[in-house]
Design a protein around this motif. Structure first.
Motif, PDB file in Angstrom:
ATOM      1  N   CYS A 137       0.870  -0.836   0.182  1.00 20.71           N
ATOM      2  CA  CYS A 137      -0.380   0.152  -0.078  1.00 20.71           C
ATOM      3  C   CYS A 137       0.886   1.479  -0.495  1.00 20.71           C
ATOM      4  O   CYS A 137       0.413   2.246  -0.391  1.00 20.71           O
ATOM      5  N   PHE A 157      -6.589  -3.924  -6.034  1.00 24.72           N
ATOM      6  CA  PHE A 157      -5.555  -4.206  -5.089  1.00 24.72           C
ATOM      7  C   PHE A 157      -5.673  -5.706  -4.830  1.00 24.72           C
ATOM      8  O   PHE A 157      -4.156  -6.246  -4.259  1.00 24.72           O
ATOM      9  N   CYS A 167      -8.481  -2.687   3.828  1.00 21.82           N
ATOM     10  CA  CYS A 167      -7.738  -1.864   4.559  1.00 21.82           C
ATOM     11  C   CYS A 167      -7.489  -1.894   5.542  1.00 21.82           C
ATOM     12  O   CYS A 167      -8.445  -1.432   6.421  1.00 21.82           O
TER      13      CYS A 167
END
Length: 472
Positions: A39, A409, A418
């Protein structure tokens, strides 16, 4: 077969820091992607560079965990301090999150007037300052020594914060500010979503204080992209990029690792995968341990822009809307501009990353055509409101635009969600730690104690490094 004392799976912030702190050991680091950092990586598309998600670098200052670790590995990052950490815009209310407390308080009192604003924000800032002054924070399980160290940390926390340690964020707001307006609550929630991935009703006073106080620290812009830091600190590390780990088997004296390219043996393993994805690497015994952690459904929707403009912008903005964004759980989005003089990130115009919060299940439930349709709806909604607030930017100046959901992602950096579950008194006993019940197997990253962003993950990495040093 190659054998190592330490194998690290994943090059996110936590994995990278652990690898750098242990670069003198017989080690190896695996990264499935071509870019390092997860990330916090920087990637190239259509000839331009973009930051994946993490765009703020905070905590590089004396008596802070980031500075300590970087000093330990003898690394000085190429960064510039931002005069304004975030410019928050809600309708016509504009609040600049600056380090100077009095300057910030004047703005808060103007747009969100309350007779106890000084008491509230003063307490928030004081709790944060006290937290980072505590030495030897530790949180681990599965051994008597770990429990005793964790107990000492809890004792220090009680000594430092007294009854404040047991307060929820919502009760503290009620006691100090009273019944605040919807706009004021949205202002607080929007910033908490950036830092602790949760709103005030779900977090403790301590978590809220740490989340709201980061602009009172030095906040930096990273030249050449956030991923540059990860790449730099891993220069002396044995890194295997574009090599995915398929499965791991426990042995009597370590672990057998099978990748997409080869097989390896390691005495110790650090997983920088999420606590929810780690189960996919093991057989039933270890898999059942990871399966007990309830999945955090929260993820991000991210928009990437390349803008042809010579106008000067701040590095970070947050736009708070009245209504939630379609397919999202937030009414705000966070904007990061590259610096105009950044030769890498701004070589063809501004590189812009815009992110907001959504749920993994929202996107997984959609079939192909509906997925594309909803993704376009969300992208266009954010873009429309972005252009409303930045009226000096015209539609035709946007050279490139594309977006990412949790599925994107998963495909590129190997994770859908997340962050982890919010830490409070109800969840602390279920919170995963760096140490596991299995000898030589450890965790690190933003789904593991202690939290989100560079400071939180670095704190967890520091705790893990102490555990590893006892092992070697």
């Amino acid at each position: 077969m190659q054998e190592y004392d330490l194998a690290i799976i994943g090059s996110g912030i936590g994995g990278a820091l652990i690898a750098a702190l242990n670069k003198n050991k017989n080690h190896i680091l695996f990264e499935k992607d071509s870019n390092l950092g997860g990330c916090a990586s920087t990637f190239k598309r259509y000839g331009n560079y973009y930051n994946v998600g993490a765009t703020t670098f905070v905590g590089y200052e004396e008596n802070h965990i980031i500075k300590k670790i970087f000093d330990d590995i003898n690394y000085v990052p190429n960064i510039e301090e931002s005069k304004i950490a975030i410019r928050t815009i809600q309708d016509k209310k504009v609040v600049d999150r600056v380090r100077n407390f009095e300057e910030f308080l004047i703005q808060i009192q103007e747009y969100y007037p309350n007779k106890n604003n000084r008491i509230f924000w003063g307490k928030i800032k004081k709790i944060d300052e006290r937290f980072w002054q505590i030495k030897n924070i530790h949180f681990a399980k599965y051994s008597l020594k770990s429990y005793l160290k964790s107990l000492l940390t809890f004792k220090d926390l009680i000594k430092t914060f007294e009854m404040d340690l047991f307060k929820s964020a919502s009760s503290f707001i009620k006691d100090t500010l009273g019944d605040i307006s919807k706009e004021y609550q949205n202002f607080i929630d929007a910033q908490l979503l950036i830092t602790v991935q949760s709103k005030l009703n779900d977090v403790s006073l301590l978590s809220m204080a740490l989340g709201l106080s980061y602009p009172f620290h030095k906040v930096f812009y990273v030249n050449n992209g956030m991923g540059t830091i990860i790449e730099d600190i891993l220069k002396e590390v044995n890194v295997h990029k574009k090599e995915e780990i398929l499965n791991i088997k426990s042995l009597e004296d370590g672990y057998l690792i099978r990748s997409s390219k080869d097989e390896y043996k390691a005495k110790n393993i650090v997983l920088n995968t999420t606590i929810y994805d780690s189960k996919n690497l093991f057989d039933e015994k270890i898999k059942s341990y990871y399966e007990k952690f309830e999945f955090s459904d929260q993820s991000a929707f991210t928009l990437y822009l390349k803008i042809d403009s010579k106008k000067e912008f701040l590095e970070h903005y947050q736009i708070i809307l009245k209504d939630d964004i379609p397919n999202c759980i937030s009414n705000s989005f966070f904007i990061s501009f590259s610096k105009l003089n950044d030769e890498k990130m701004s070589q063809n115009g501004y590189s812009v990353t815009i992110s907001t919060h959504t749920k993994v299940t929202t996107w997984k439930a959609l079939l192909n055509e509906e997925y594309k349709k909803q993704k376009e709806i969300t992208q266009n909604f954010i873009l429309e409101h972005f252009l409303d607030y930045f009226d000096t930017i015209k539609q035709e100046q946007i050279i490139k635009i594309f977006s990412a959901t949790s599925l994107t992602f998963q495909r590129f950096i190997g994770r859908e969600n997340c962050g982890g579950k919010a830490i409070n008194l109800k969840t602390i006993l279920q919170t995963p730690t760096c140490k596991t019940p299995f000898k030589g197997l450890y965790n690190v990253g933003d789904t593991i104690f202690a939290g989100q962003g560079w400071p939180g993950v670095a704190l967890g990495a520091s705790i893990l490094d102490k555990e590893l040093n006892e092992e070697f």
